[in-house]
Design an enzyme around this catalytic site. Structure first.
Site, mmCIF file in Angstrom:
data_model
loop_
_atom_site.group_PDB
_atom_site.id
_atom_site.type_symbol
_atom_site.label_atom_id
_atom_site.label_comp_id
_atom_site.label_asym_id
_atom_site.label_seq_id
_atom_site.Cartn_x
_atom_site.Cartn_y
_atom_site.Cartn_z
ATOM 1 N N CYS A 1 14.298 18.355 8.446
ATOM 2 C CA CYS A 1 13.821 17.032 8.862
ATOM 3 C C CYS A 1 14.953 16.209 9.474
ATOM 4 C CB CYS A 1 13.204 16.293 7.683
ATOM 5 S SG CYS A 1 11.588 16.935 7.176
ATOM 6 N N SER B 1 0.148 8.348 -7.396
ATOM 7 C CA SER B 1 1.046 9.152 -8.218
ATOM 8 C C SER B 1 1.161 8.568 -9.622
ATOM 9 C CB SER B 1 2.439 9.228 -7.582
ATOM 10 O OG SER B 1 3.380 9.752 -8.499
ATOM 11 N N ALA B 2 0.690 9.306 -10.609
ATOM 12 C CA ALA B 2 0.775 8.845 -11.996
ATOM 13 C C ALA B 2 2.226 8.727 -12.446
ATOM 14 C CB ALA B 2 0.013 9.800 -12.911
ATOM 15 N N ILE C 1 0.856 -1.191 0.000
ATOM 16 C CA ILE C 1 0.000 0.000 0.000
ATOM 17 C C ILE C 1 0.889 1.238 0.000
ATOM 18 C CG2 ILE C 1 -1.817 1.256 1.213
ATOM 19 C CD1 ILE C 1 -2.644 -1.345 2.533
ATOM 20 N N GLY D 1 5.067 3.479 -4.215
ATOM 21 C CA GLY D 1 6.077 4.308 -4.859
ATOM 22 C C GLY D 1 6.409 3.810 -6.253
ATOM 23 N N TRP D 2 7.701 3.732 -6.557
ATOM 24 C CA TRP D 2 8.158 3.271 -7.866
ATOM 25 C C TRP D 2 8.361 1.745 -7.899
ATOM 26 C CZ3 TRP D 2 9.995 7.604 -5.358
ATOM 27 C CH2 TRP D 2 9.770 8.837 -5.987
#
Length: 379
Positions: free
Chosen positions: A350, A195-196, A170, A173-174
């Protein structure tokens, strides 16, 4: 008039300097983490606009410092967030977080597109060779590529993957985890992402492998798998949807299977994201707490194992920034200087937050009714 303006600037500066007592941070000092001020209006902007004003002022080049990551390490260690009056945008975000579902099926695609469809060239320049956009596992790793492969192998061992099993990813990503699992553990995989750009490149990278990458919302899933994993996606679910997310994972998991949840987390339960981060980097995102996760899992799963290796995200983010900076000239035609400053601020702030242990990284192993005889933790 100029004297009045100077007095106003000095008053704001004095107020901030009082907040900084004990942080080892000074304005215009000579240490790498000290803030170099280029616009005297910075002090008022920080006090009235909070984290949003601080971040936007950096993008506007009102200030700088040689080591942003260490600056934010010190800011987070001092818990300055609790000492500053809440700025208007943060207050609004918290109110809207209560009223609205920013991660609904209708809104989620736009939020994901904002960040993950920026351009695959950016992520290829920044990430490891497998395109893994989540925390690496560094205990025995010598570089970023190894850290990400060690993380994937850790997940596979925690799930005790066996040849022929079918895995759901789920927020895939790639397809980097799925490709690793297929190559090393001879499983098949289905992955979903909104993400297309990720789907297009992921299908190319996973060509001729038993991997199905779909442009779909996790809430659409209604088929069963031997195991379910989710790596770095739960941060986009939103607290109003945590329970539904767990129901979907339960629905898709075969009896006797395991669900591994890999997510950034907060030591505090929150219902909104940092104002700057939400506006520029991850709109609609939200860091869950263990309390929120366990509440959502109640009645759906037994939490068998919790593994915190948040300190490893500091190393991962610093490696990403090094790649981003080193390869900037390769992608500069598609972005501008303001984007460079924004992305630098994102990655290094971050890193500082994880270094200060303000943010966490958890891997949880969950089972529908618990593992008979108990689960043996894997590290």
């Amino acid at each position: 008039m100029s004297k009045l303006i100077d007095n106003t600037h000095n008053r704001y500066r004095e107020n901030i300097e009082r907040l900084l007592i004990g942080t080892d941070i000074v304005f215009n000092g000579d240490r790498p983490w000290d803030i170099r001020v280029y616009n005297a209006e910075l002090y008022q902007r920080i006090l009235t606009q909070g984290s949003l004003g601080l971040g936007e002022a950096y993008m506007d080049e009102w200030w700088d410092c040689h080591q942003l990551d260490e600056l934010f390490n010190k800011i987070c260690q001092a818990q300055l967030e609790n000492k500053v009056i809440v700025d208007p945008q943060t207050f609004i975000n918290r109110v809207l977080g209560c009223l609205n579902n920013h991660q609904s099926r209708q809104r989620a695609p736009e939020h994901i597109k904002w960040h993950y469809d920026i351009g695959n060239d950016l992520y290829q320049a920044m990430l490891d060779k497998r395109l893994t956009y989540s925390c690496g596992y560094w205990p025995k790793a010598k570089n970023l590529d190894e850290a990400q492969e060690h993380k994937f192998d850790l997940i596979c061992r925690k799930l005790n993957l066996q040849p022929g099993q079918k895995i759901l990813d789920i927020g895939c990503g790639w397809g980097s985890f799925m490709k690793f699992a297929v190559e090393h553990y001879r499983v098949s995989c289905v992955g979903v992402t909104l993400s297309a750009e990720q789907v297009a490149l992921g299908k190319l990278l996973c060509k001729d492998l038993p991997i199905d990458i779909r442009l779909a919302d996790y809430r659409e899933l209604d088929e069963t798998f031997d195991h379910v994993i989710s790596i770095g996606m739960f941060e986009h679910v939103g607290y109003k949807n945590y329970a539904e997310y767990m129901k979907v994972a339960n629905r898709c998991l075969k009896d006797g299977g395991l669900f591994l949840l890999h997510t950034i987390g907060s030591s505090k339960s929150r219902i909104s994201v940092d104002a700057w981060m939400g506006k520029y980097i991850f709109p609609g995102s939200m860091l869950p707490s263990l309390k929120q996760i366990s509440k959502a899992a109640e009645g759906q799963f037994v939490i068998e194992d919790v593994h915190n290796f948040g300190a490893d995200y500091d190393k991962t983010l610093m490696a990403w920034f090094a790649n981003f900076a080193d390869n900037w000239q390769m992608i500069i035609a598609n972005y501008d200087h303001r984007f460079y400053l924004m992305w630098k601020y994102y990655l290094l702030s971050c890193a500082g937050a994880f270094r200060a242990r303000d943010n966490q990284l958890w891997q949880l192993v969950l089972a529908k009714t618990g593992v008979p005889g108990g689960y043996t933790s894997v590290r």
